[in-house]
Design an enzyme around this catalytic site. Structure first.
Site, PDB file in Angstrom:
ATOM      1  N   ILE A   1       0.826  -1.438  -0.046  1.00  0.00           N
ATOM      2  CA  ILE A   1      -0.093   0.080  -0.059  1.00  0.00           C
ATOM      3  C   ILE A   1       0.796   1.202  -0.119  1.00  0.00           C
ATOM      4  CG2 ILE A   1      -1.926  -1.205   1.181  1.00  0.00           C
ATOM      5  CD1 ILE A   1      -1.137   0.132   3.680  1.00  0.00           C
ATOM      6  N   GLY A   2       2.196   0.838   0.126  1.00  0.00           N
ATOM      7  CA  GLY A   2       3.124   2.360   0.004  1.00  0.00           C
ATOM      8  C   GLY A   2       4.446   2.022   0.005  1.00  0.00           C
ATOM      9  N   GLU A   3       5.160   3.045  -0.422  1.00  0.00           N
ATOM     10  CA  GLU A   3       6.681   2.940  -0.527  1.00  0.00           C
ATOM     11  C   GLU A   3       7.306   4.398  -0.159  1.00  0.00           C
ATOM     12  OE1 GLU A   3      10.278   1.545  -3.723  1.00  0.00           O
ATOM     13  OE2 GLU A   3       8.160   1.368  -4.289  1.00  0.00           O
ATOM     14  N   GLY A   4       8.379   4.085   0.778  1.00  0.00           N
ATOM     15  CA  GLY A   4       8.989   5.376   0.956  1.00  0.00           C
ATOM     16  C   GLY A   4      10.552   5.368   0.713  1.00  0.00           C
ATOM     17  N   GLY A   5      11.190   6.142   1.214  1.00  0.00           N
ATOM     18  CA  GLY A   5      12.605   6.313   1.000  1.00  0.00           C
ATOM     19  C   GLY A   5      13.432   4.995   1.361  1.00  0.00           C
ATOM     20  N   MET A   6      13.069   4.723   2.723  1.00  0.00           N
ATOM     21  CA  MET A   6      13.643   3.662   3.469  1.00  0.00           C
ATOM     22  C   MET A   6      12.767   1.969   3.748  1.00  0.00           C
ATOM     23  SD  MET A   6      15.263   5.856   6.685  1.00  0.00           S
ATOM     24  CE  MET A   6      13.524   6.792   6.888  1.00  0.00           C
ATOM     25  N   ALA A   7      11.635   2.253   3.547  1.00  0.00           N
ATOM     26  CA  ALA A   7      10.717   1.285   3.711  1.00  0.00           C
ATOM     27  C   ALA A   7       9.447   0.970   2.814  1.00  0.00           C
ATOM     28  CB  ALA A   7      10.180   1.100   5.120  1.00  0.00           C
TER      29      ALA A   7
ATOM     30  N   LYS B   1       5.594  -2.076   8.175  1.00  0.00           N
ATOM     31  CA  LYS B   1       6.521  -1.373   7.331  1.00  0.00           C
ATOM     32  C   LYS B   1       7.864  -2.295   7.251  1.00  0.00           C
ATOM     33  CE  LYS B   1       6.469   2.932   7.230  1.00  0.00           C
ATOM     34  NZ  LYS B   1       6.620   4.454   7.214  1.00  0.00           N
TER      35      LYS B   1
ATOM     36  N   ASP C   1      11.212  14.538  11.406  1.00  0.00           N
ATOM     37  CA  ASP C   1      10.726  14.392   9.979  1.00  0.00           C
ATOM     38  C   ASP C   1       9.229  14.829   9.715  1.00  0.00           C
ATOM     39  OD1 ASP C   1      11.218  14.189   7.358  1.00  0.00           O
ATOM     40  OD2 ASP C   1      10.847  12.156   7.359  1.00  0.00           O
TER      41      ASP C   1
END
Length: 649
Positions: free
Chosen positions: A17-23, A40, A134
């Site tokens: 359901i999602g993607e970030g810079g680290m996970a 996550k 952050d």
């Protein structure tokens, strides 16, 4: 393939359901209780960094102790093989960033309500000794129930101190960094307050205060540039709301709110007292000894939440002991490594070390108008060690980033490395506004939103079977399109399902009452009646015209015959003037006589009489006749000199 994988026999991953810079984030089912959770999972490049993993677990477990309705709860922290993960409550919603993108700009009151929730969450975390580091719209979830939930408490702290390999993930964060984070300096709770202030700024204006060509230029602006105040963009933002934002984003942490609780108190007050100016600012002179922010030394070679070290500079000051020299050199090398990794963001080793020029020497300012402000700032800094202050202003005459004006002016001499600050006014280009999504909103709310954005709403009606009457069906230009400030935007207002067509009757010659009755019988409405003081016994014209087709319940405008106007008869005033020669003057046998009348509504007098009169006829009696108006002035001159003047009321 992670889908359908079961972690430690407890969490079955069912969808990414999602993607970030680290996970990466997955929706999962908690097998023991059957509830949905969000899992996550750290990306592989972080799974091999033992120091990062150690900090990540410690911070995640600390964040798990937080219990607050506006914080995404952490339920578990675990590991299976080389997979490190945290399990959080599953929240149905979108990020605040997505919500802002959809709406374009939030009403200040809605933004305040959201900020209250975020601030309350920060107060809870700070009371437990946890700093997020952050805060940005991307890390805030927003539900259909209008609940804001702050996420990523554990991962933010771990990322801020562990490794420089995360530079790619700073792209979204740098716009919300505090100046001390951008410097790579010490950060505490006040960094979160600054980032919340930037987030609040974006909610009420639809944009972040600082944009740039690269990460370094954005971070520089956090250190040097003054943002445009939100209330100067939109008059509808109350002064106190504007003050809350501007206090939160002060560059010096000491000038910001002392705590999230103090800011929370002001946010709650602005909801109930928006028109009262109550925000208390701290004056720099009240702080005692003042230290320029850009000269405060960094607190060692920490990364400052990803990319913050980009701006840590040393001017090459001499160090008196070898230990300090070694520490400084390590820091400089770390900065240079990051700049190389980011593809040469524009700061050179000469910038970091300083040029070594004589700081007592003066130089002459060039004419910077029309130049790129970034190039000028680099030149001032690298060649002359002079600080530039940037003020942003919309100006369609200059491209974005070009300098409009400077102070001091070109040709002025200032001292290298001195305390004189060069002020650069920089163009943001033509002011453009993104049209918000208004479909299904009440058209009156749509009008208010467009007006608040500086646009001109124009209402068009149209039939629409799926949109309720008086709701917006669409806009032209469409939502999310960018238009020039002050442009017209058409709001299409639904009239519900299409009505039947009716032939408009002939109403000319009828009385107003007769026309109204006939229109009502045909299910048409009486529209404008013009003129309002016309003859109600005779209709002279109509629109639409007789025989044209009109929709049921539409309006027919009626034009009445004008009543004859009585012509006012002006009142004439007569006055007798006795004109005598001035005893102090010598006159010839003939004297030039001139009588003028100045009426109050004009600036040039009217010549009433001008003739030559024998001196023997004085004293002379003559009459003047004029329209009776208060303030009229009659003046008599003999041989060009005023001898008599009367003002009539």
């Amino acid at each position: 393939m992670m889908i359908d994988r079961i972690l430690n026999g407890k969490y079955k991953l069912i969808a990414k359901i999602g993607e970030g810079g680290m996970a990466n984030v997955y929706k999962a089912i908690s097998i023991p209780d059957g509830m949905y959770v969000a899992v996550k999972i750290l990306k592989p490049e972080y799974s091999n960094d033992n120091e990062f993993i150690r900090r990540f677990k410690a911070e995640a477990k600390a964040a798990a102790s937080l219990d607050h309705p506006n914080i995404v709860a952490i339920r578990d922290v675990g590991m299976e093989e080389d997979i490190h993960y945290i399990v959080m409550e599953y929240v149905e919603g979108i990020t605040l960033k997505e919500y802002i993108s959809r709406k374009g700009i939030l009403l200040w009151s809605e933004a305040a309500e959201i900020a209250i929730q975020i601030c309350s969450a920060l107060q809870e975390a700070h009371d437990h000794g946890i700093v997020h580091r952050d805060i940005k719209p991307h890390n805030i979830l927003y539900t259909e129930e209008k609940t804001a939930k702050v996420t990523d408490f554990g991962i933010a702290r771990a990322a801020s101190v562990a490794t420089i390999t995360m530079a790619g993930s700073t792209i979204g964060s740098v716009h919300y960094f505090s100046p001390e984070q951008a410097r790579g300096g010490f950060t505490d709770e006040k960094s979160d307050i600054y980032s919340l202030g930037i987030t609040l700024y974006e909610m009420v204006t639809g944009r972040v205060p600082f944009e740039g060509e690269n990460l370094v230029s954005v971070a520089l602006k956090h250190l040097q540039a003054e943002p445009m105040e939100p209330s100067k963009m939109f008059d509808s933002i109350p002064a106190s709301m504007n003050d809350i934002i501007m206090k939160a984003i002060k560059k010096d942490p000491r000038l910001r709110y002392s705590s999230a609780g103090e800011m929370l108190s002001d946010l709650r007050r602005v909801i109930v007292e928006p028109r009262i100016s109550f925000v208390k600012f701290i004056k720099p002179q009240d702080l005692g000894d003042t230290v320029r922010l850009d000269n405060i030394p960094a607190e060692g070679p920490q990364t400052g939440n990803g990319g913050a070290e980009l701006l840590a500079k040393s001017k090459g000051n001499k160090r008196k002991n070898k230990k300090m020299k070694d520490s400084t050199m390590i820091w400089i090398i770390a900065v240079v490594c990051i700049l190389i990794m980011l593809g040469g963001a524009g700061i050179t080793l000469a910038t970091i070390l300083g040029t070594g020029k004589d700081r007592g020497e003066s130089f002459t300012l060039s004419n910077y108008v029309g130049m790129s402000y970034q190039e000028v700032m680099d030149e001032l800094d690298e060649k002359y060690q002079v600080t530039a202050k940037v003020i942003y202003k919309f100006d369609e005459r200059y491209e974005d980033g070009k300098i409009i004006a400077q102070n001091p002016a070109a040709g002025k001499k200032i001292r290298m490395g001195g305390f004189t600050e060069v002020e650069l006014t920089v163009s943001q280009g033509e002011q453009r506004v993104k049209i918000p999504q208004l479909s299904f909103a009440d058209y009156r709310d749509g009008e208010a939103r467009l007006t608040e954005l500086g646009l001109v709403p124009v209402i068009y009606d149209e039939f629409n079977a799926t949109v309720s009457p008086n709701m917006v069906t669409r806009t032209y230009p469409a939502a999310n399109k960018s238009v020039k400030a002050g442009a017209q935007v058409i709001l299409y207002r639904s009239r519900g399902a299409e009505s039947r067509s009716i032939r408009v009757p002939n109403l000319i010659g009828k009385t107003l009452d007769e026309a109204k009755r006939e229109l009502e019988k045909l299910k048409l409405k009486t529209g404008d009646i013009l003129p309002s003081d016309g003859d109600k016994q005779y209709i002279e014209d109509q629109f639409p015209a007789a025989g044209e087709e009109a929709w049921e319940n539409s309006k027919v405008n009626l034009y009445l015959k004008k009543l004859p106007q009585a012509t006012p008869v002006p009142q004439i005033r007569t006055d007798s003037l006795v004109i005598e020669l001035d005893e102090d003057e010598k006159y010839d046998e003939n004297v030039d006589l001139k009588i003028t009348i100045l009426f109050p509504e004009v600036s040039v007098p009217l010549i009433y009489k001008e003739e030559t009169v024998a001196r023997s006829k004085f004293p002379l009696t003559t009459e003047v006749n004029f329209t009776n108006r208060a303030g009229t002035v009659v003046t008599v001159e003999l041989d060009g000199k005023k001898v008599l003047q009367r003002v009539y009321n």
